[in-house]
Write a protein that holds these residues in place. Sequence first.
Motif, short mmCIF file in Angstrom:
data_model
loop_
_atom_site.label_atom_id
_atom_site.label_comp_id
_atom_site.label_asym_id
_atom_site.label_seq_id
_atom_site.Cartn_x
_atom_site.Cartn_y
_atom_site.Cartn_z
N ARG A 12 0.83 -1.20 0.00
CA ARG A 12 0.00 0.00 0.00
C ARG A 12 0.87 1.25 0.00
O ARG A 12 1.89 1.30 0.68
N ALA A 13 0.45 2.24 -0.78
CA ALA A 13 1.19 3.50 -0.83
C ALA A 13 1.09 4.20 0.52
O ALA A 13 0.00 4.35 1.06
N ARG A 14 2.22 4.63 1.04
CA ARG A 14 2.25 5.23 2.37
C ARG A 14 2.25 6.75 2.33
O ARG A 14 1.58 7.39 3.13
N SER A 15 3.01 7.32 1.44
CA SER A 15 3.09 8.78 1.37
C SER A 15 2.04 9.34 0.42
O SER A 15 1.49 8.62 -0.42
N ALA A 21 0.76 8.73 -7.18
CA ALA A 21 1.33 7.94 -8.27
C ALA A 21 0.50 6.69 -8.51
O ALA A 21 0.29 6.29 -9.67
N ARG A 22 0.02 6.06 -7.43
CA ARG A 22 -0.81 4.86 -7.57
C ARG A 22 -2.13 5.21 -8.25
O ARG A 22 -2.60 4.47 -9.13
N GLU A 23 -2.73 6.34 -7.88
CA GLU A 23 -3.99 6.75 -8.50
C GLU A 23 -3.79 7.02 -9.99
O GLU A 23 -4.63 6.66 -10.81
N ALA A 25 -1.58 5.64 -11.90
CA ALA A 25 -1.41 4.34 -12.56
C ALA A 25 -2.76 3.68 -12.81
O ALA A 25 -2.98 3.06 -13.87
N ILE A 26 -3.66 3.80 -11.85
CA ILE A 26 -5.00 3.23 -12.01
C ILE A 26 -5.75 3.94 -13.13
O ILE A 26 -6.39 3.30 -13.97
N LEU A 27 -5.66 5.27 -13.15
CA LEU A 27 -6.33 6.04 -14.20
C LEU A 27 -5.74 5.72 -15.58
O LEU A 27 -6.48 5.61 -16.56
N ASP A 28 -4.43 5.56 -15.65
CA ASP A 28 -3.78 5.22 -16.92
C ASP A 28 -4.28 3.86 -17.43
O ASP A 28 -4.56 3.70 -18.63
N ALA A 29 -4.40 2.91 -16.50
CA ALA A 29 -4.86 1.57 -16.90
C ALA A 29 -6.30 1.61 -17.38
O ALA A 29 -6.64 1.01 -18.41
N ALA A 30 -7.15 2.34 -16.65
CA ALA A 30 -8.56 2.45 -17.05
C ALA A 30 -8.69 3.15 -18.39
O ALA A 30 -9.50 2.76 -19.24
N ARG A 31 -7.89 4.17 -18.60
CA ARG A 31 -7.92 4.91 -19.87
C ARG A 31 -7.54 4.01 -21.03
O ARG A 31 -8.20 4.00 -22.08
N ALA A 32 -6.48 3.25 -20.86
CA ALA A 32 -6.01 2.36 -21.93
C ALA A 32 -7.05 1.27 -22.23
O ALA A 32 -7.32 0.96 -23.40
N LEU A 33 -7.62 0.69 -21.20
CA LEU A 33 -8.63 -0.35 -21.40
C LEU A 33 -9.88 0.21 -22.07
O LEU A 33 -10.49 -0.44 -22.93
N ALA A 34 -10.30 1.41 -21.68
CA ALA A 34 -11.49 2.01 -22.26
C ALA A 34 -11.29 2.31 -23.74
O ALA A 34 -12.22 2.14 -24.54
N ARG A 35 -10.12 2.75 -24.10
CA ARG A 35 -9.84 3.01 -25.52
C ARG A 35 -9.87 1.72 -26.34
O ARG A 35 -10.29 1.72 -27.50
N GLU A 36 -9.46 0.64 -25.71
CA GLU A 36 -9.39 -0.63 -26.41
C GLU A 36 -10.75 -1.31 -26.50
O GLU A 36 -11.12 -1.85 -27.56
N ARG A 37 -11.53 -1.28 -25.40
CA ARG A 37 -12.76 -2.07 -25.33
C ARG A 37 -14.05 -1.24 -25.31
O ARG A 37 -15.12 -1.77 -25.58
N GLY A 38 -13.93 0.04 -24.95
CA GLY A 38 -15.12 0.83 -24.67
C GLY A 38 -15.37 0.85 -23.17
O GLY A 38 -15.12 -0.14 -22.47
N TYR A 61 -8.18 3.32 -3.17
CA TYR A 61 -7.86 4.55 -3.89
C TYR A 61 -9.08 5.16 -4.57
O TYR A 61 -9.16 6.38 -4.72
N PHE A 62 -10.00 4.33 -5.01
CA PHE A 62 -11.23 4.81 -5.65
C PHE A 62 -12.41 4.03 -5.07
O PHE A 62 -12.32 2.81 -4.90
N GLU A 63 -13.49 4.74 -4.82
CA GLU A 63 -14.63 4.11 -4.14
C GLU A 63 -15.35 3.09 -5.02
O GLU A 63 -15.88 2.09 -4.52
N THR A 64 -15.39 3.34 -6.34
CA THR A 64 -16.06 2.44 -7.28
C THR A 64 -15.38 2.53 -8.64
O THR A 64 -14.58 3.44 -8.90
N ARG A 65 -15.70 1.60 -9.50
CA ARG A 65 -15.28 1.67 -10.90
C ARG A 65 -15.75 2.97 -11.53
O ARG A 65 -15.03 3.63 -12.30
N GLU A 66 -16.98 3.36 -11.19
CA GLU A 66 -17.57 4.57 -11.78
C GLU A 66 -16.80 5.83 -11.38
O GLU A 66 -16.72 6.78 -12.16
N GLN A 67 -16.27 5.85 -10.18
CA GLN A 67 -15.50 7.03 -9.77
C GLN A 67 -14.24 7.18 -10.62
O GLN A 67 -13.85 8.30 -10.97
N ILE A 68 -13.63 6.07 -10.97
CA ILE A 68 -12.45 6.11 -11.84
C ILE A 68 -12.82 6.77 -13.17
O ILE A 68 -12.13 7.69 -13.64
#
Length: 231
Positions: A12-15, A21-23, A25-38, A61-68
Motif C-alpha cells: 500500500r502507498a504510504r506517502s 502515483a498509484r492513482e 497508474a489506475i487512471l492510466d490503466a482504465a484509460r487504456a482499457l477504455a480506448r481498447e474495449r469501450g 484509492y477509488f470508491e467504485t469503478r464509476e469514480q475512476i
Amino acid sequence: MMSVMTTPAFQRARSAQAKQAREEAILDAARALARERGVRDVTLTDIAGAVGMHKSALLRYFETREQIFLRLTAEGWRQWSAELRGELARRTHATAPEVAEVVAATLAARPMFCDLLSQAPMNLERNVSIDSVRDFKLVTLEEIELIDDELRRLLGLTELQTVDLVATATSLAGALWQIATPGPRLRELYESDPRLAHAIVEVEPRLRRVLTAFLTGLDTGSSETTASSDT
C-alpha cells in the motif's frame, strides 16, 4: 516436499506522493482499457489486473469503478475545453457555422471522451458519492465558463445560450458515438441491407449540422427580437 510459489503482497502507498502515483497508474490503466474495449466493457477487476493489484486493494484509492471513469470524464472536459478554446482564440471573427464546425470537430476527435459523455449521466454519476458528483459538476461548470468567454467574444452568446450549446453538443456527441459504434455484428447487418443504411452514423457531420442549426437559430432569434423592438 512440494514447494509453494507465492505472489508478493501488494504494498500500500504510504506517502501522499506514492498515493498520487498509484492513482495515476489506475487512471492510466482504465484509460487504456477504455480506448481498447469501450468504457462499458471495462470492469474493476480488469483495471486492478492491469495495474497489478487485487480489486480490494484498488478500492483503497477509488470508491467504485464509476469514480475512476468519472475522474477520466472530468479530465476529458478539461482537455476538450482547452483545445476548443485554443481553436476559437485563433479567430478574430467567426460565423455560427464556423463555430459549430470547430465544436463538432474537437468533440469527434475525442472518441473516448464521447463514450464517457454518454456514460456519465446514466451510469457514472449514479454510482459514486455525492461529493464525487459535486466535484465533477464543478469541473464542467468551470470549463463552460471559460468556453463562454470565447463564444461571447465571437458570437455574442449569453451565458445561458453557451450552457445550452455545450449541453447540446456534449450530450449529442455521446449519443451519436454510441450509435456510430454498434459493434461488428450490427454494423454488418446495417451494411448488408440498404434499408438500414440510415443506422450507420458519422459523428462529426451530423453533430456539425445540428449545432449549425442551433446557432443559426439563436442568431435568427436575436435578429427578430431586435427588429421587433425597433418597430
